[in-house]
Enzyme design. Structure first.
Site, PDB file in Angstrom:
ATOM      1  N   GLY A  36      37.654 -57.140 -59.747  1.00 20.11           N
ATOM      2  CA  GLY A  36      38.580 -57.268 -58.622  1.00 20.11           C
ATOM      3  C   GLY A  36      40.049 -57.137 -59.005  1.00 20.11           C
ATOM      4  O   GLY A  36      40.931 -57.424 -58.210  1.00 20.11           O
ATOM      5  N   SER A  43      35.847 -53.238 -61.332  1.00 21.83           N
ATOM      6  CA  SER A  43      36.751 -52.203 -60.821  1.00 21.83           C
ATOM      7  C   SER A  43      36.180 -50.780 -60.943  1.00 21.83           C
ATOM      8  O   SER A  43      36.915 -49.826 -61.185  1.00 21.83           O
ATOM      9  CB  SER A  43      38.127 -52.311 -61.483  1.00 21.83           C
ATOM     10  OG  SER A  43      38.722 -53.565 -61.166  1.00 21.83           O
ATOM     11  N   HIS A 100      26.149 -64.082 -61.588  1.00 22.91           N
ATOM     12  CA  HIS A 100      27.441 -63.405 -61.443  1.00 22.91           C
ATOM     13  C   HIS A 100      28.541 -64.354 -61.918  1.00 22.91           C
ATOM     14  O   HIS A 100      28.444 -65.574 -61.718  1.00 22.91           O
ATOM     15  CB  HIS A 100      27.670 -63.003 -59.982  1.00 22.91           C
ATOM     16  CG  HIS A 100      28.853 -62.110 -59.815  1.00 22.91           C
ATOM     17  ND1 HIS A 100      30.146 -62.608 -59.819  1.00 22.91           N
ATOM     18  CD2 HIS A 100      28.965 -60.770 -59.689  1.00 22.91           C
ATOM     19  CE1 HIS A 100      30.989 -61.595 -59.691  1.00 22.91           C
ATOM     20  NE2 HIS A 100      30.298 -60.468 -59.618  1.00 22.91           N
ATOM     21  N   GLU A 152      31.281 -65.133 -60.764  1.00 23.80           N
ATOM     22  CA  GLU A 152      31.829 -66.001 -59.710  1.00 23.80           C
ATOM     23  C   GLU A 152      30.908 -67.192 -59.456  1.00 23.80           C
ATOM     24  O   GLU A 152      31.373 -68.293 -59.163  1.00 23.80           O
ATOM     25  CB  GLU A 152      32.075 -65.175 -58.435  1.00 23.80           C
ATOM     26  CG  GLU A 152      33.268 -64.242 -58.612  1.00 23.80           C
ATOM     27  CD  GLU A 152      33.241 -62.976 -57.765  1.00 23.80           C
ATOM     28  OE1 GLU A 152      32.433 -62.883 -56.824  1.00 23.80           O
ATOM     29  OE2 GLU A 152      34.043 -62.070 -58.067  1.00 23.80           O
ATOM     30  N   LYS A 190      29.469 -59.361 -52.118  1.00 22.99           N
ATOM     31  CA  LYS A 190      30.040 -60.719 -52.193  1.00 22.99           C
ATOM     32  C   LYS A 190      30.024 -61.339 -50.783  1.00 22.99           C
ATOM     33  O   LYS A 190      29.096 -61.066 -50.018  1.00 22.99           O
ATOM     34  CB  LYS A 190      31.435 -60.679 -52.813  1.00 22.99           C
ATOM     35  CG  LYS A 190      31.439 -59.898 -54.125  1.00 22.99           C
ATOM     36  CD  LYS A 190      32.671 -60.060 -54.947  1.00 22.99           C
ATOM     37  CE  LYS A 190      32.525 -59.248 -56.215  1.00 22.99           C
ATOM     38  NZ  LYS A 190      33.634 -59.441 -57.166  1.00 22.99           N
ATOM     39  N   ASN A 240      27.752 -54.782 -54.718  1.00 21.84           N
ATOM     40  CA  ASN A 240      27.756 -56.237 -54.536  1.00 21.84           C
ATOM     41  C   ASN A 240      28.816 -56.578 -53.493  1.00 21.84           C
ATOM     42  O   ASN A 240      30.002 -56.564 -53.786  1.00 21.84           O
ATOM     43  CB  ASN A 240      28.064 -56.910 -55.888  1.00 21.84           C
ATOM     44  CG  ASN A 240      28.228 -58.407 -55.761  1.00 21.84           C
ATOM     45  OD1 ASN A 240      27.720 -59.013 -54.815  1.00 21.84           O
ATOM     46  ND2 ASN A 240      28.927 -59.010 -56.711  1.00 21.84           N
ATOM     47  N   GLU A 273      29.868 -57.391 -67.111  1.00 23.36           N
ATOM     48  CA  GLU A 273      31.081 -57.349 -66.289  1.00 23.36           C
ATOM     49  C   GLU A 273      32.174 -58.175 -66.958  1.00 23.36           C
ATOM     50  O   GLU A 273      32.154 -59.412 -66.881  1.00 23.36           O
ATOM     51  CB  GLU A 273      30.807 -57.938 -64.902  1.00 23.36           C
ATOM     52  CG  GLU A 273      29.740 -57.190 -64.125  1.00 23.36           C
ATOM     53  CD  GLU A 273      29.838 -57.480 -62.638  1.00 23.36           C
ATOM     54  OE1 GLU A 273      30.072 -56.525 -61.883  1.00 23.36           O
ATOM     55  OE2 GLU A 273      29.721 -58.644 -62.238  1.00 23.36           O
TER      56      GLU A 273
HETATM   57  P1  PGA Z   1      34.819 -55.229 -58.425  1.00 28.05           P
HETATM   58  O1  PGA Z   1      33.667 -56.379 -58.573  1.00 28.05           O
HETATM   59  O2  PGA Z   1      34.096 -53.907 -58.448  1.00 28.05           O
HETATM   60  O3  PGA Z   1      35.466 -55.528 -57.102  1.00 28.05           O
HETATM   61  O4  PGA Z   1      35.721 -55.387 -59.601  1.00 28.05           O
HETATM   62  C1  PGA Z   1      32.569 -56.196 -59.415  1.00 28.05           C
HETATM   63  C2  PGA Z   1      31.640 -57.382 -59.335  1.00 28.05           C
HETATM   64  O5  PGA Z   1      32.134 -58.519 -59.269  1.00 28.05           O
HETATM   65  O6  PGA Z   1      30.405 -57.228 -59.329  1.00 28.05           O
END
Ligand code: PGA
Length: 255
Positions: A176, A215, A98, A100, A14, A12, A170
């Protein structure tokens, strides 16, 4: 693992990568995963990259996904994209809900139920995200939160459709942050998600792919993929570099 639960390894991006950067990535990445035919490989990219990526990865084992879409077929929804627009470009899949999008763009479970229906009706593979905040986990409310998301978001999905979607668990506190859930914690929560799908839709829950995200990196992929209920991963930061993501795709487990 049944055929229906072929590992799904999704990156992903983003809001990273211009079209030129996306094409350069695909050119470097596709050869690194060439011949990997026992798992599905997905790049989830910004809208402006999608057409170029579909072209660049044509004839390879790399599939392309959008990161969101609207449920309406068309209309006065400034800035939004419909399923038909994605399908026309040749996109294989779409990420829905997601954390976010839920947090910054006020995406609701009611809207996600509609989006999931439209994605399935459009022949797109849907990757539905769910997850709890740090506060919710500390308060012992993880299952309550995930249960509500699963119940509401899958409200209009049939048992026979579960093979055509994936659920990405998640934990928001792991996204992140560098804080990965322990493999045991990830396994336990992913197993809970499957049990909730089973409570709603019966034995077909064994066919839905459930991914872990938060992560994930080359250094922890092998142990995560060794967990019995984890059928793949949704990778943010560590998917931005072709060699790192290729290593994730090429996970190896002892089993
Ligand atoms: P990350 O993000 O691997 O940077 O923690 C995962 C995601 O938001 O899908």
């Amino acid at each position: 693992m049944t055929f229906a639960r072929r590992p799904l390894m999704a990156g992903n991006w983003k809001m990273y990568k211009t079209q030129a950067e996306a094409v350069a990535y695909a050119g470097a990445f596709a050869p690194l995963v060439a011949g990997v035919d026992d798992r599905d490989i997905l790049l989830c990219a910004p809208f402006t990259d999608l057409a170029a990526l579909v072209g660049e990865t044509s004839g390879t084992n790399v599939m392309i996904a959008a990161q969101t879409m609207h449920y309406a077929p068309e209309g006065a929804f400034t800035g939004e994209i419909s399923a038909a627009m994605l399908s026309e470009v040749g996109v294989d899949a779409v990420v829905l809900g997601h954390s976010e999008r839920r947090q910054y763009f006020a995406e609701t479970d009611a809207a996600l139920a509609q989006k999931l229906r439209v994605a399935l009706d459009s022949g797109l593979l849907a990757v539905l995200c769910c997850g709890e905040t740090d506060d919710e986990r500390v308060a012992g409310r993880t299952e309550e939160k995930l249960g509500r998301q699963i119940d509401q978001d899958l409200a209009v999905v049939g048992a026979d459709e579960l093979e055509r979607l994936a659920i990405a668990y998640e934990p928001i506190w792991a996204i992140g942050t560098g804080k990965t859930a322990t493999p045991e914690m990830a396994q336990e929560t992913v197993a809970f998600v499957r049990s909730r799908v089973r409570a709603n839709l019966g034995a077909a829950a064994d066919k839905v792919r459930i991914l872990y995200g938060g992560s994930v990196k080359a250094a922890n992929i092998d142990v995560l993929m060794a967990q019995p209920d984890i059928d793949g991963v949704l990778v943010g930061g560590a998917s931005l570099e072709p060699a790192e993501f290729a290593r994730i795709v090429r996970f190896v487990t002892a089993a």
